[in-house]
Each structure stands twice: as structure tokens, then as C-alpha cells.
Scaffold this active site. Structure first.
Site, PDB file in Angstrom:
ATOM      1  N   GLY A   1       0.806  -1.219   0.000  1.00 14.86           N
ATOM      2  CA  GLY A   1       0.000   0.000   0.000  1.00 14.86           C
ATOM      3  C   GLY A   1       0.835   1.263   0.000  1.00 14.86           C
ATOM      4  O   GLY A   1       0.362   2.317  -0.423  1.00 14.86           O
TER       5      GLY A   1
ATOM      6  N   GLU B   1       1.274   1.972  -3.519  1.00 17.01           N
ATOM      7  CA  GLU B   1      -0.004   2.444  -4.049  1.00 17.01           C
ATOM      8  C   GLU B   1      -0.267   3.897  -3.645  1.00 17.01           C
ATOM      9  O   GLU B   1      -0.836   4.669  -4.420  1.00 17.01           O
ATOM     10  CB  GLU B   1      -1.121   1.528  -3.573  1.00 17.01           C
ATOM     11  CG  GLU B   1      -1.014   0.135  -4.194  1.00 17.01           C
ATOM     12  CD  GLU B   1      -2.092  -0.816  -3.725  1.00 17.01           C
ATOM     13  OE1 GLU B   1      -2.893  -1.269  -4.562  1.00 17.01           O
ATOM     14  OE2 GLU B   1      -2.132  -1.109  -2.512  1.00 17.01           O
TER      15      GLU B   1
END
Length: 243
Positions: free
Chosen positions: A113, A116
């Protein structure tokens, strides 16, 4: 109750027009949990509402990590609905949709993440020690906060598949040569500020329209598939834990 803040908000640059948001959980490699994401979401909303803010830089505390992704302790508790309504996806999509210029200043590892989060910014610069990976498949999951949607458009399908499906970790030099980051090494923090100030000096309406034109319609369709896949996997993994 602790009053600690996990996102430090700083005004930098000329006239304080650049808002720097620093993830501040270095003891956990700046992994995000619900509280950190809530603070980041609020900081993004505040920046958007403040007319004096012309650009945003997202970075991490310390030299170890930009962000190591979701906190593993929270990850173990998630079920199917959590995957479908993934909070990190909502926050990162709001970051990607801001009309302001956004720069990821990657001070270390950007994993899962964390990568991301960096992908949700308009441009990325990194330290020479940075590294990048999406290890979700090795955890029985998939990237679900924008990685599958944004990475192929940035570096191409084949290279995105190498990172996502074949679990390749990139160093800073390779990340730059692949187009994942614009620049690496040197005084990358000063370069991040220079990029933010350059974009901040452009006509706001022209910048906003240019950003809208770069967004691909296909990403909206993929977002629904992304949430469905992660919901199914969270539900399956939770069932395995309970059985």
C-alpha cells in the site's frame, strides 16, 4: 488516550504554498492503520479547502521507509466487506483526484500500500536507497488500493506484471529507468519541492483540466473489480483463520 498524531502537516516553499504531509510512524516503517489513514484523509481535505495551498508533497519519517503499506496487525482482522469498502483505496483515490499538484517524495521503501500511495500522486522522486514492491500475492491477497489500476499505465503491462505477478522488487535506479519515479538520488527532497513549486505556479484551471484528461476511464471500471477481488480474498482468509 494518546494524543499522538501520525501525519505531520508542514507548510514549506515560497509563502508556505506547499503543504507537506509526512507519515510519522517510523517505528513501524510508516505502515498505515485506521487512525493514520483518517488523519491523512483529513489533511488532504484541509489542503483542498485552503486556497493558500497550491501543491502537496507526501513523504515519510526517517530513512527506512516511505510507507510499508497496511499494518499487519489490522490486516489479519479484515473480512470481505473490509476489502470491498477498503478505506485506503478511498483515501488514495481522493488523493489522486485532487485538483492540486501532488508529489511523492519517497525517502525509503515503498511497499504494498505504500507504493499504491505513491502511485496516487502525480509524480514521484526518491532517495537512492528507496525500493519498491507489491508483495500482496505472497500474502494471499491482491493489490487493492490502486496498484493494479495505476501501475500498468505508468510503466507498461509487462513490467507491471513482473512486479505484481512475479513479485519483483525494484531498486531506485531501476525504478527510474522503468518510469516509476521521475528522479532518484541526490537532493531528492529539494527536487520534490522544486517540482511542486513549478506545478503550483501554473494556471490552476489548466492544470486541473490537464490532470482530468490524463485520467483513464478504464480505471473507474477496474476500481470495482479491484474491490470485489480483495473482498473475496479477505473473506476467504478470515474463514481459514477461524476454521
Amino acid at each position: 488516550m494518546s494524543s499522538r498524531s501520525f501525519v505531520r502537516v508542514e507548510r514549506i516553499g515560497r509563502d508556505g504554498a506547499v503543504r507537506r504531509l509526512r507519515l510519522d510512524r517510523p517505528e513501524r516503517a510508516n505502515a498505515y492503520h485506521q487512525v493514520l489513514l483518517t488523519e491523512l484523509d483529513a489533511a488532504l481535505a484541509d489542503a483542498r479547502a485552503d486556497a493558500s495551498v497550491k501543491a502537496i508533497i507526501v513523504t515519510g519519517s526517517g530513512e527506512r521507509a516511505f510507507c510499508s503499506g497496511a499494518d499487519r496487525d489490522e490486516l489479519r482482522t479484515r473480512g470481505a466487506l473490509d476489502g470491498i469498502e477498503l478505506f485506503s483505496r478511498k483515501v488514495f483515490d481522493r488523493l489522486a483526484g485532487l485538483p492540486l499538484p501532488t508529489v511523492a517524495c519517497i525517502n525509503g521503501a515503498a511497499i504494498g500500500g505504500g507504493l499504491e500511495l505513491a502511485l496516487a500522486c502525480d509524480i514521484r522522486v526518491c532517495s537512492a536507497e528507496a525500493r519498491f514492491a507489491l508483495p500482496e500475492l505472497s500474502l494471499g491477497l491482491t493489490p487493492a488500493a490502486g496498484g493494479v489500476r495505476r501501475l500498468p499505465g505508468l510503466i507498461g503491462h509487462a513490467r507491471a506484471a513482473e512486479i505484481i505477478l512475479f513479485q519483483r522488487t525494484l531498486d531506485a535506479v531501476t525504478a527510474q529507468s522503468w518510469g516509476l519515479v521521475a528522479e532518484c538520488g541526490g537532493d531528492y527532497q529539494a527536487r520534490a519541492l522544486a517540482l511542486a513549486e513549478t506545478a503550483a505556479g501554473l494556471d490552476p484551471m489548466a492544470f486541473r483540466l490537464g490532470k482530468m484528461l490524463l485520467e483513464q476511464e478504464q480505471q473507474r471500471v477496474q476500481a470495482n473489480l479491484e474491490s470485489l477481488a480483495q473482498g473475496l480474498l479477505y473473506g476467504r482468509n478470515q474463514h481459514r483463520t477461524l476454521s
